[in-house]
Design a protein around this motif. Sequence first.
Motif, PDB file in Angstrom:
ATOM      1  N   SER A  86       0.816  -1.219   0.000  1.00  0.00           N
ATOM      2  CA  SER A  86       0.000   0.000   0.000  1.00  0.00           C
ATOM      3  C   SER A  86       0.843   1.258   0.000  1.00  0.00           C
ATOM      4  CB  SER A  86      -0.942   0.008   1.212  1.00  0.00           C
ATOM      5  OG  SER A  86      -0.211   0.011   2.427  1.00  0.00           O
ATOM      6  N   LEU A  91       3.017   3.549  -6.661  1.00  0.00           N
ATOM      7  CA  LEU A  91       1.662   3.053  -6.898  1.00  0.00           C
ATOM      8  C   LEU A  91       0.640   4.179  -6.952  1.00  0.00           C
ATOM      9  CD1 LEU A  91      -0.168   0.626  -7.276  1.00  0.00           C
ATOM     10  CD2 LEU A  91      -0.377   0.458  -4.788  1.00  0.00           C
ATOM     11  N   ILE A 353      -0.733  -3.519 -11.127  1.00  0.00           N
ATOM     12  CA  ILE A 353      -0.980  -3.572  -9.688  1.00  0.00           C
ATOM     13  C   ILE A 353      -0.528  -4.907  -9.111  1.00  0.00           C
ATOM     14  CG2 ILE A 353      -2.793  -3.543  -7.926  1.00  0.00           C
ATOM     15  CD1 ILE A 353      -4.337  -1.600  -9.727  1.00  0.00           C
ATOM     16  N   VAL A 356       3.216  -4.888  -8.834  1.00  0.00           N
ATOM     17  CA  VAL A 356       3.660  -3.988  -7.771  1.00  0.00           C
ATOM     18  C   VAL A 356       3.644  -4.688  -6.418  1.00  0.00           C
ATOM     19  CG1 VAL A 356       2.915  -1.981  -6.411  1.00  0.00           C
ATOM     20  CG2 VAL A 356       3.177  -1.781  -8.874  1.00  0.00           C
TER      21      VAL A 356
END
Length: 512
Positions: A86, A91, A353, A356
């Motif tokens: 997160s 990101l 995503i 990542v």
Amino acid sequence: MKKQNKPKVSFVHKALNGVEVVGNRLPDPSILFFLMCVGLAVITWVVSLFQVSVKHPGTGDAVAIKSIISKDGITMIFNDAIQNFSEFPALGLVLSVMLGIGIAEKTGYFDKLMIQVVQKAPKKFIVPCIIIIGILGNAAGDAAPIVLPPLTAIVFIKLGYHPIAGLAMAYAAALGGFSANFLIGMSDALLYAFTKPATNIVSDSIQTNVAMNWYFIAASVVVLLPAVYWVTMKIVIPRLGTYDASDTDITSEDSDTTISPKEKRAVFWANISFVAVIVLIVVTAIPQNSFLRNAKTGSLLNDAPIINGVGLLILILFLVPGLVYGIMTQKLANSKDLGKMLADSMSSMGSFIVIVFFAAQLLAFLEWSNLGIIVAVKGAALLQGQNGIVLIIGIILLSSIINLLIGSASAKWGILAPIFIPMLVLVGFHPAFTQMLYRIGDSITNPITPMMPYLPLLLSYAQKYDPKMKLGSLLSSLMPYSIVLGIVWPLFMIIWFLLGWPLGPGGPIFSK
């Protein structure tokens, strides 16, 4: 019958073909990053058996390897895995910027704008202009490798070149030339934050400043431009050949080169709105008490909202003209159209995503295990006792190799500055010189490092034009840029060093 001779294949093309074959045998990028995490964990366990440690040059504390395959390591994984994902630096920036870019792309603004550029500008100037924009784009932080490649792919289609050649060129210009610019930017400020305290380890009398590399980074733009252009025109474009869109999801609308009077008006007012947003940002940032400045120091570079919020600014910068164009062409008739375009923009980011998640764990493993620090310290020890041209080559080479392990420029410099700067100050070199050597090494392997979070994004762009595109094929188009920059830029530094020119204001080569 006369036997036909097969066309000769150059050594460079053979080497690139080999890279492509080997690279294409690699697994999917997300699985590759997972395997790298597993491999790194095994390496830390093996190294820990030998109780390897180094002395931190800044604090003097002993830094020992920590095995990820241990009770503490497994605990770290469970405690931090979600947080690592997160809080991954790129990101939020990538997803935010893609909202603005998505509207500008889905409405057709980018496409029609590029058509106008191609139709009006002399062909021989378009490619150099894109390279310059890519190099200078680093002043805005990480925006250029996100924004420029997809735009360049469209331009290359209009020019009759392969769009993946445009993706590779724009990406290489933005990241390979990351430490070249006519302006002092965010990267200068970030590196200086580590350079000054590293200098103070051995001397409080040596003066340093943010602009101490300015002369050299400005001159580097002039040197890198023809280098990137030569690689593009002589190696990448000929190797990729012509482009056939029949096997892709590129529609006829995507390749349409016509532009109606209504679209021309829409592009004009969208461009006006784009310029208006820039002017508004500049005017707003001018007052000393501007909310875009650092509230305590008034700086526009150091911990300032205009830098910290660069992702939001880029989102707005592209969202506004996209909205203007969409409304004027009636591509955006209501809020449902806008919502669908925003959702479509995010749907294309799914594979990025996933990658990542694993890339974030890999970076966290390097930091927690201290393997990154130990590799840096051990490698830097090889340079002790050297000077002059040997030091130039050594530091650039070591920095470029470490760049393949750690993506963040400021993170690497935070590790290396307390090692390189005191060592070179003690043998008579100014911190400006050491900092610039690191910046060159850090830049030249940027296009090919798997630690760069924008490489998966570039792959997703490339797969739009070639669904069968794999990481190896993409790297084979990027590697020539790193090779040529790895020759041209260090040679330029050696010439500069031999001439004895200062690297910038208050930035001589020698401190004594």
